[in-house]
Design an enzyme around this catalytic site. Sequence first.
Site, PDB file in Angstrom:
ATOM      1  N   THR A 250     -20.971  27.321  14.305  1.00 34.10           N
ATOM      2  CA  THR A 250     -21.513  27.032  12.974  1.00 34.10           C
ATOM      3  C   THR A 250     -20.979  25.790  12.288  1.00 34.10           C
ATOM      4  O   THR A 250     -21.313  25.548  11.149  1.00 34.10           O
ATOM      5  CB  THR A 250     -21.348  28.226  12.002  1.00 34.10           C
ATOM      6  OG1 THR A 250     -19.981  28.383  11.658  1.00 34.10           O
ATOM      7  CG2 THR A 250     -21.878  29.492  12.582  1.00 34.10           C
TER       8      THR A 250
ATOM      9  N   THR B 193     -19.526  15.127   6.446  1.00 32.25           N
ATOM     10  CA  THR B 193     -20.811  14.427   6.402  1.00 32.25           C
ATOM     11  C   THR B 193     -21.437  14.667   5.027  1.00 32.25           C
ATOM     12  O   THR B 193     -21.170  13.946   4.091  1.00 32.25           O
ATOM     13  CB  THR B 193     -21.740  14.880   7.548  1.00 32.25           C
ATOM     14  OG1 THR B 193     -21.794  16.307   7.582  1.00 32.25           O
ATOM     15  CG2 THR B 193     -21.236  14.370   8.887  1.00 32.25           C
TER      16      THR B 193
ATOM     17  N   GLU C 271     -25.305  22.813   1.721  1.00 27.73           N
ATOM     18  CA  GLU C 271     -26.047  21.688   1.140  1.00 27.73           C
ATOM     19  C   GLU C 271     -26.844  22.130  -0.083  1.00 27.73           C
ATOM     20  O   GLU C 271     -27.702  23.009  -0.010  1.00 27.73           O
ATOM     21  CB  GLU C 271     -26.961  21.068   2.189  1.00 27.73           C
ATOM     22  CG  GLU C 271     -26.178  20.280   3.220  1.00 27.73           C
ATOM     23  CD  GLU C 271     -27.019  19.712   4.341  1.00 27.73           C
ATOM     24  OE1 GLU C 271     -26.531  18.806   5.028  1.00 27.73           O
ATOM     25  OE2 GLU C 271     -28.153  20.187   4.546  1.00 27.73           O
TER      26      GLU C 271
ATOM     27  N   THR D 230     -31.610   8.264   5.924  1.00 30.63           N
ATOM     28  CA  THR D 230     -31.650   7.027   5.134  1.00 30.63           C
ATOM     29  C   THR D 230     -30.752   7.086   3.916  1.00 30.63           C
ATOM     30  O   THR D 230     -30.632   6.119   3.199  1.00 30.63           O
ATOM     31  CB  THR D 230     -33.086   6.736   4.681  1.00 30.63           C
ATOM     32  OG1 THR D 230     -33.594   7.880   3.972  1.00 30.63           O
ATOM     33  CG2 THR D 230     -33.970   6.458   5.876  1.00 30.63           C
TER      34      THR D 230
ATOM     35  N   ASN E 137     -31.922  16.890   2.667  1.00 33.40           N
ATOM     36  CA  ASN E 137     -32.440  16.834   4.030  1.00 33.40           C
ATOM     37  C   ASN E 137     -33.746  16.077   4.154  1.00 33.40           C
ATOM     38  O   ASN E 137     -34.169  15.739   5.268  1.00 33.40           O
ATOM     39  CB  ASN E 137     -32.590  18.261   4.571  1.00 33.40           C
ATOM     40  CG  ASN E 137     -31.252  18.866   4.912  1.00 33.40           C
ATOM     41  OD1 ASN E 137     -30.642  18.511   5.923  1.00 33.40           O
ATOM     42  ND2 ASN E 137     -30.760  19.743   4.060  1.00 33.40           N
TER      43      ASN E 137
END
Length: 406
Positions: free
Chosen positions: A189, A152, A275, A406, A401
């Site tokens: 996780t 992702t 991230e 979007t 995040n």
Amino acid sequence: MSYTFVEGGVCAAKGFSAGAVHAGIRKNRTKNDLALIVSKKSCAAAAIYTQNKVKGAPILVTQAHLKDGRARAFLCNSGNANTCNADGVDIANAMCGSAAAALKISPADVIVASTGVIGQPLPLAPITSAMPALAASLSETGSADAAEAIMTTDTKRKEVAVRFPLGGKTCTIGGIAKGSGMIHPNMATMLCFVTTDAAIAPALLQKALKCVADETFNMVSVDGDTSTNDMLSILANGEAGNAEIVSMDADYYHFAQGLMMVCRQIAKELAADGEGASKLLECTVTGAPDKETAKKVAKSVVCSSLFKAAMFGEDANWGRILCAIGYTDAEFEIDRVAVSLSSDAGSVHVCENGAGVSFSEEEAKAVLGEKEIRIEVDMGQGGESAIAWGCDLTYDYVKINGDYRT
């Protein structure tokens, strides 16, 4: 015992193939979003799931399918978590049915998983329409394709394999995983799919998986959030030809060590690819009074937002380490704790007996300028140790995040 890292991921073990296609779940047509991993024969199977009270529908279906400890395939989509949907279980069951029909196996032999946005309906038609092409894509060299399809916000695929002798035969364990955000030590996780050609009874496979997860994936944190879809699962098809492991003998521990090596490497890669992350943080705690305390202290350090931010700024603000150690829910004496920071650029000792010591800020800056930072905590009050992994906290984490949907 000799263990060797090899190429091939989930296809490194005998009897497994993998593939991926773009089904249309994700708008980005250059990214595959549906992955399949299959064994040519029935497998012992085991899995561990998120402890979040909100669980994705695929977890509920997989739990039902693994009650007999057997399975044969992994099916996973990215782009949509199939979580908090009224028809989620029906969709997950239908996904298994579609894969089973294409593979000519039982739907109950499919482990299903989903990852992506929570609370958005998952359309079934694109998945069922893509299933013939997905089955046709299966290849003994398809691990990388599957690893990319489940990503992702990951920036790189994670796939690892280890080969070793077992019971006079050569056995292999391989895995792929996805995970970049919503990662915290609360099992498992992320999504991780592991394959092995070793023969091992389902109950012992489950035991080994849980023990290894406690030392690896449960020692990783990126952002303190525990996802709804976390799952670690494994298939063992026995193609290596070793005598089935049915007791906790030497072969069991050799197998568990191989599994540990695969999962530890993946855990580190998950933390490094958090991230927005620019640094991997590894906290090693030694001299703890007991194992549980060692684990809690290590995790407390890598979970500290203040410390993570300091590492992004390459600031040797060791007081934030002591602060995180100090609020750990465990009994120990803080005035016996020593701390050092190290990397490939060197090491700097910053704390002794719970108090600061003189050190060169210039040397510390050089140490923290590397991509991998080691935090070494010596508690000086026992013989137990533990390791936890995390990453720094950067501006990009908020950017990613802030507009995730979007």
